[in-house]
Design an enzyme around this catalytic site. Sequence first.
Site, short mmCIF file in Angstrom:
data_model
loop_
_atom_site.label_atom_id
_atom_site.label_comp_id
_atom_site.label_asym_id
_atom_site.label_seq_id
_atom_site.Cartn_x
_atom_site.Cartn_y
_atom_site.Cartn_z
N SER A 90 0.83 -1.20 0.00
CA SER A 90 0.00 0.00 0.00
C SER A 90 0.86 1.25 0.00
CB SER A 90 -0.86 -0.03 1.27
OG SER A 90 -1.43 1.24 1.48
N TYR A 135 -1.98 -0.93 10.74
CA TYR A 135 -2.24 -1.53 9.41
C TYR A 135 -1.05 -1.28 8.48
CZ TYR A 135 -3.71 -1.64 4.56
OH TYR A 135 -3.75 -1.87 3.20
N LYS A 147 2.02 -3.87 6.60
CA LYS A 147 2.45 -3.93 5.19
C LYS A 147 3.95 -3.73 5.09
CE LYS A 147 -1.52 -4.70 3.34
NZ LYS A 147 -1.81 -6.01 2.76
P1 NAD Z 1 -11.05 -6.74 0.92
O1 NAD Z 1 -11.28 -6.69 2.37
O2 NAD Z 1 -12.16 -6.42 0.01
O3 NAD Z 1 -10.47 -8.17 0.50
C1 NAD Z 1 -9.61 -8.92 1.33
C2 NAD Z 1 -10.15 -10.34 1.37
O4 NAD Z 1 -9.27 -11.11 2.20
C3 NAD Z 1 -11.54 -10.43 1.99
O5 NAD Z 1 -12.39 -11.14 1.11
C4 NAD Z 1 -11.33 -11.18 3.30
O6 NAD Z 1 -12.43 -12.00 3.61
C5 NAD Z 1 -10.06 -11.96 3.03
N1 NAD Z 1 -9.24 -12.28 4.20
C6 NAD Z 1 -8.77 -11.43 5.16
N2 NAD Z 1 -8.04 -12.10 6.05
C7 NAD Z 1 -8.02 -13.41 5.65
C8 NAD Z 1 -7.42 -14.60 6.14
N3 NAD Z 1 -6.71 -14.61 7.27
N4 NAD Z 1 -7.61 -15.76 5.46
C9 NAD Z 1 -8.36 -15.76 4.34
N5 NAD Z 1 -8.95 -14.68 3.82
C10 NAD Z 1 -8.77 -13.51 4.47
O7 NAD Z 1 -9.79 -5.78 0.63
P2 NAD Z 1 -9.21 -5.28 -0.75
O8 NAD Z 1 -9.54 -3.84 -0.89
O9 NAD Z 1 -9.58 -6.23 -1.83
O10 NAD Z 1 -7.66 -5.38 -0.43
C11 NAD Z 1 -6.88 -6.49 -0.81
C12 NAD Z 1 -5.47 -6.29 -0.29
O11 NAD Z 1 -4.95 -5.05 -0.77
C13 NAD Z 1 -5.39 -6.20 1.24
O12 NAD Z 1 -4.21 -6.85 1.67
C14 NAD Z 1 -5.29 -4.71 1.50
O13 NAD Z 1 -4.62 -4.42 2.69
C15 NAD Z 1 -4.50 -4.23 0.30
N6 NAD Z 1 -4.73 -2.80 -0.04
C16 NAD Z 1 -6.00 -2.35 -0.28
C17 NAD Z 1 -6.21 -1.00 -0.59
C18 NAD Z 1 -7.58 -0.45 -0.86
O14 NAD Z 1 -7.74 0.79 -0.87
N7 NAD Z 1 -8.59 -1.28 -1.10
C19 NAD Z 1 -5.11 -0.11 -0.67
C20 NAD Z 1 -3.84 -0.62 -0.42
C21 NAD Z 1 -3.65 -1.97 -0.12
N1 UFG Z 2 -12.65 11.44 2.86
C1 UFG Z 2 -13.67 12.32 3.19
N2 UFG Z 2 -14.82 11.78 3.68
C2 UFG Z 2 -15.00 10.45 3.85
C3 UFG Z 2 -13.95 9.56 3.52
C4 UFG Z 2 -12.78 10.10 3.03
O1 UFG Z 2 -13.54 13.53 3.04
O2 UFG Z 2 -16.07 10.04 4.32
C5 UFG Z 2 -11.40 11.99 2.27
C6 UFG Z 2 -10.16 11.69 3.09
O3 UFG Z 2 -9.95 12.68 4.06
C7 UFG Z 2 -9.08 11.66 2.00
C8 UFG Z 2 -9.83 11.13 0.77
O4 UFG Z 2 -11.20 11.35 1.04
O5 UFG Z 2 -8.66 12.98 1.72
C9 UFG Z 2 -9.60 9.64 0.54
O6 UFG Z 2 -9.88 8.93 1.74
P1 UFG Z 2 -10.06 7.33 1.75
O7 UFG Z 2 -10.45 6.96 3.14
O8 UFG Z 2 -10.95 6.91 0.65
O9 UFG Z 2 -8.60 6.80 1.38
P2 UFG Z 2 -7.19 7.05 2.09
O10 UFG Z 2 -6.31 7.75 1.10
O11 UFG Z 2 -7.35 7.67 3.42
O12 UFG Z 2 -6.68 5.56 2.34
C10 UFG Z 2 -6.80 4.51 1.36
C11 UFG Z 2 -6.93 3.17 2.07
C12 UFG Z 2 -5.63 2.84 2.80
C13 UFG Z 2 -4.49 2.89 1.82
C14 UFG Z 2 -4.43 4.23 1.12
C15 UFG Z 2 -3.39 4.22 0.04
O13 UFG Z 2 -7.99 3.21 3.01
O14 UFG Z 2 -5.72 1.53 3.30
O15 UFG Z 2 -5.70 4.53 0.50
O16 UFG Z 2 -3.16 5.52 -0.43
F1 UFG Z 2 -3.34 2.70 2.48
#
Ligand code: NAD
Ligand code: UFG
Length: 334
Positions: free
Chosen positions: A126, A150, A154
């Site tokens: 991330s 969190y 990572k």
């Molecule tokens: P998500 O929660 O939609 O998907 C993660 C999946 O992993 C879920 O279906 C959950 O049930 C499963 N899971 C969690 N722990 C588990 C375990 N111990 N065993 C088996 N299954 C398990 O999240 P996502 O948005 O698809 O994110 C996927 C990956 O990308 C995560 O590692 C997350 O940290 C990373 N990531 C996501 C974002 C984002 O903004 N979505 C940004 C940066 C990194």
């Molecule tokens: N925001 C609002 N209102 C809301 C939610 C978010 O104003 O209800 C704003 C936040 O302050 C930020 C922007 O929208 O400026 C994006 O916020 P998000 O919560 O959608 O995303 P973040 O950038 O905070 O974080 C996300 C994931 C993290 C990941 C990161 C990577 O949640 O896990 O992107 O850049 F690490």
Amino acid sequence: MNILITGGNGFIGSHTIISLREHYPHARLVIADNLTNSTLETFTNLKKLVKEGIEFYNINICNEEEVATLFINYSFNAVIHFAGLKAVGESVEKPLKYYRNNLISTLNLVKYCLIYDVGKFVFSSSATVYGNGESPFIESHSLLPTSNPYGETKAICERILIDVANTNPEFCVSILRYFNPIGAHESGLIGEAPNGIPNNLMPYITKVAKGELETLHVFGNGYPTIDGTGVRDYIHIMDLADGHVAALVNLKPGVNIYNLGTGNGTSVLQLIDTFEKVNGVKIPYKIVNPRSGDLATIYADARKAERELNWNAKRSIEDMCRDAWNFAKNTVTI
Ligand code: NAD
Ligand code: UFG
């Protein structure tokens, strides 16, 4: 080719499976997911899109016996490790839950990859690992301290993978640092549907658009950005999905780290405005205090992935808003 996709039932994993199927029409795609943050409805819909060669196991990757059985039963060629907990706020409240889940799952998988000679590993990292640094973030930047457990999970997983690859040259790793994935597959069958009140901006916007939540809270308008609201590098989920195929196809010895972002920043108000225009719906919002821990501006330098993976993000902010709404408006959420 047999590919293990942990967390494959989640938001990013499920979309990546569609890209994998397009690129590897004959691959066996094996999902291992304990449904902690997804439901079987996603798998049912994914099957409609992917049809053949996809299997689902309700397995907790932290359970070593279950992981061992999976590796015994399949001869995997590659692992894409999405499974993880990802809610920043919850990780502050329950750090042990996050360290346990995100670290033990990774340790188990790496162990069995080494035992069974699985030399291809793609890891979901991330942008959060860059900590409180200056955008644009470049992969070669040294990492600053992360601001929450969190993010720390990572950063630690990245370190584990680097250390293991150092002493196991046959173990090839691609670490993908995602920026802000939003949108949905254009079919509208799968997308992002978190239960309860969303933490992230786009799912909150779609809930307001549906009338399930009254008003969007914009966290601060005093940042040094174009309009005072936070700026992020939003990337269409299908572009992000394609980035995983590019990473797998171009996997090289050692550990290679890539930002997956667009390289462009969009403010909260710009995203709301685009959503309203593209979809013809109003998003009532009010400005509230900044959210603790938020940075003003986060965007990627995405040139390394373009150079080395021949990948770049193609879809626009308009596409992201349209596809997010196309999915959300037909989805019943709890
Ligand atoms: P998500 O929660 O939609 O998907 C993660 C999946 O992993 C879920 O279906 C959950 O049930 C499963 N899971 C969690 N722990 C588990 C375990 N111990 N065993 C088996 N299954 C398990 O999240 P996502 O948005 O698809 O994110 C996927 C990956 O990308 C995560 O590692 C997350 O940290 C990373 N990531 C996501 C974002 C984002 O903004 N979505 C940004 C940066 C990194
Ligand atoms: N925001 C609002 N209102 C809301 C939610 C978010 O104003 O209800 C704003 C936040 O302050 C930020 C922007 O929208 O400026 C994006 O916020 P998000 O919560 O959608 O995303 P973040 O950038 O905070 O974080 C996300 C994931 C993290 C990941 C990161 C990577 O949640 O896990 O992107 O850049 F690490």
